[in-house]
Scaffold this motif. Structure first.
Motif, PDB file in Angstrom:
ATOM      1  N   GLN A  56       3.959  17.129   0.935  1.00 18.98           N
ATOM      2  CA  GLN A  56       4.047  15.761   0.437  1.00 18.98           C
ATOM      3  C   GLN A  56       3.993  16.114  -1.110  1.00 18.98           C
ATOM      4  O   GLN A  56       3.110  15.659  -1.545  1.00 18.98           O
ATOM      5  N   GLU A  69       0.758  -1.174   0.015  1.00 15.59           N
ATOM      6  CA  GLU A  69       0.014  -0.042  -0.090  1.00 15.59           C
ATOM      7  C   GLU A  69       0.952   1.314  -0.094  1.00 15.59           C
ATOM      8  O   GLU A  69       2.011   1.255   0.701  1.00 15.59           O
ATOM      9  N   HIS A  70       0.426   2.330  -0.715  1.00 20.33           N
ATOM     10  CA  HIS A  70       1.202   3.414  -0.901  1.00 20.33           C
ATOM     11  C   HIS A  70       0.358   4.778  -0.747  1.00 20.33           C
ATOM     12  O   HIS A  70      -0.838   4.777  -1.356  1.00 20.33           O
ATOM     13  N   LEU A  71       0.468   5.532   0.116  1.00 23.51           N
ATOM     14  CA  LEU A  71      -0.025   6.741   0.405  1.00 23.51           C
ATOM     15  C   LEU A  71      -1.606   6.427   0.989  1.00 23.51           C
ATOM     16  O   LEU A  71      -2.005   7.158   2.058  1.00 23.51           O
ATOM     17  N   ARG A  82      -8.360   3.916  -1.217  1.00 26.06           N
ATOM     18  CA  ARG A  82      -8.428   3.974  -2.491  1.00 26.06           C
ATOM     19  C   ARG A  82      -9.543   3.696  -3.141  1.00 26.06           C
ATOM     20  O   ARG A  82      -9.966   4.364  -4.115  1.00 26.06           O
ATOM     21  N   TRP A  89       2.412  10.419  -7.612  1.00 29.11           N
ATOM     22  CA  TRP A  89       1.372   9.304  -7.444  1.00 29.11           C
ATOM     23  C   TRP A  89      -0.018   9.539  -8.175  1.00 29.11           C
ATOM     24  O   TRP A  89      -0.461   8.825  -9.134  1.00 29.11           O
ATOM     25  N   SER A 143       1.076   9.508 -11.970  1.00 30.37           N
ATOM     26  CA  SER A 143       1.157   8.136 -12.556  1.00 30.37           C
ATOM     27  C   SER A 143      -0.261   7.403 -12.620  1.00 30.37           C
ATOM     28  O   SER A 143      -0.491   6.992 -13.916  1.00 30.37           O
ATOM     29  N   TRP A 144      -1.032   7.647 -11.994  1.00 36.88           N
ATOM     30  CA  TRP A 144      -2.490   7.217 -12.340  1.00 36.88           C
ATOM     31  C   TRP A 144      -3.351   7.839 -13.244  1.00 36.88           C
ATOM     32  O   TRP A 144      -3.572   7.124 -14.324  1.00 36.88           O
ATOM     33  N   ARG A 149       5.313  14.233  -3.184  1.00 39.22           N
ATOM     34  CA  ARG A 149       5.108  12.868  -3.852  1.00 39.22           C
ATOM     35  C   ARG A 149       3.763  12.307  -4.164  1.00 39.22           C
ATOM     36  O   ARG A 149       3.383  11.694  -5.009  1.00 39.22           O
ATOM     37  N   ILE A 150       2.756  13.062  -3.444  1.00 37.01           N
ATOM     38  CA  ILE A 150       1.327  12.818  -4.000  1.00 37.01           C
ATOM     39  C   ILE A 150       1.176  13.237  -5.151  1.00 37.01           C
ATOM     40  O   ILE A 150       0.502  12.393  -6.037  1.00 37.01           O
TER      41      ILE A 150
END
Length: 233
Positions: free
Chosen positions: A93, A32-34, A40, A99, A102-103, A95-96
């Motif tokens: 944050q 799991e990530h974030l 999710r 993420w 990428s999605w 990195r959100i």
């Protein structure tokens, strides 16, 4: 051997300082990530794409020349998406953004209408605000999308002229007036004849993005598309 040791150290670190879900603060499991799997699955995905007309498109009708608009998520007043964007913008944050990029990038990379997109532009921050925040919250989102589309990510073209206060409490007219001359374009010749994707975090009234599109008025023979992390219902 080295790989196994690294995995053991990462597991030990996760045990001592567990990563928490940005949605519900539950401890994240391996893989799991974030967000945890439950949060999710609860994300309010839109069905806005670059083929069918959608409500985000209609925000720009009669206002500026935009080919198509898409958004990954809805942005309700409260909930997981609001938490994610808040942490992205105000809690370091970044990195959100990657993420979400990428999605979203995986969703749109095969869109026929975007095959010609060669440049991805983020909505810029004023340098003062960027220094304070440390980054443009749209940067990593845009960079990852550009990779998926095989396009160039460029921050040098759109610039923010003046700092503006938060727009959240303003109606459409006030937002438009405060952003009317807020952006400028440099090196317009490098964008001529291009299909351009402008990316932003949250689409509310469209005033900010309209101002960015209008800043590109001098660019000849272009097509402009818009992609955002989330749109207010």
């Amino acid at each position: 051997m080295t790989s196994n040791l690294s995995k053991i150290l990462n597991d030990a670190l996760s045990y001592m300082v567990p990563e928490l879900c940005f949605g519900c603060n539950a401890v994240l499991y391996r893989g799991e990530h974030l967000l945890c799997a439950f949060c999710r699955n609860e994300l309010p995905l839109t069905d806005f794409n670059f083929r069918d007309e959608n409500p985000a498109d209609r925000l720009f009708y009669g206002r500026c020349q935009v080919e198509k608009v898409s958004a990954l998520l809805y942005y309700p007043e409260n909930g997981i998406v609001r938490n994610l964007i808040h942490h992205l913008k105000y809690k370091k944050q970044e990195r959100i953004g990657g993420w979400l990029g990428s999605w979203f990038g995986q969703q749109i990379r095969d869109e026929p209408l975007l095959k010609g997109v060669s440049v991805v532009l983020p909505v810029p921050l004023h340098p003062k605000k960027k220094r304070k925040r440390g980054y443009n919250q749209c940067s990593r989102f845009g960079k990852v999308i550009a990779e998926h589309l095989g396009a160039v990510y460029a921050e040098k073209h759109l610039l923010k002229n003046t700092p503006t206060r938060t727009q959240t409490s303003k109606n459409r007219w006030k937002r438009w007036k405060s952003t009317e001359a807020a952006y400028r374009l440099q090196r317009p010749g490098e964008l001529e004849g291009r299909d351009i994707l402008i990316v932003d975090d949250v689409l509310t009234t469209g005033a900010t993005l309209e101002a960015c599109v209008r800043a590109l008025d001098s660019v000849m023979d272009k097509r402009i598309f818009i992609g955002v992390m989330a749109v207010v219902p």
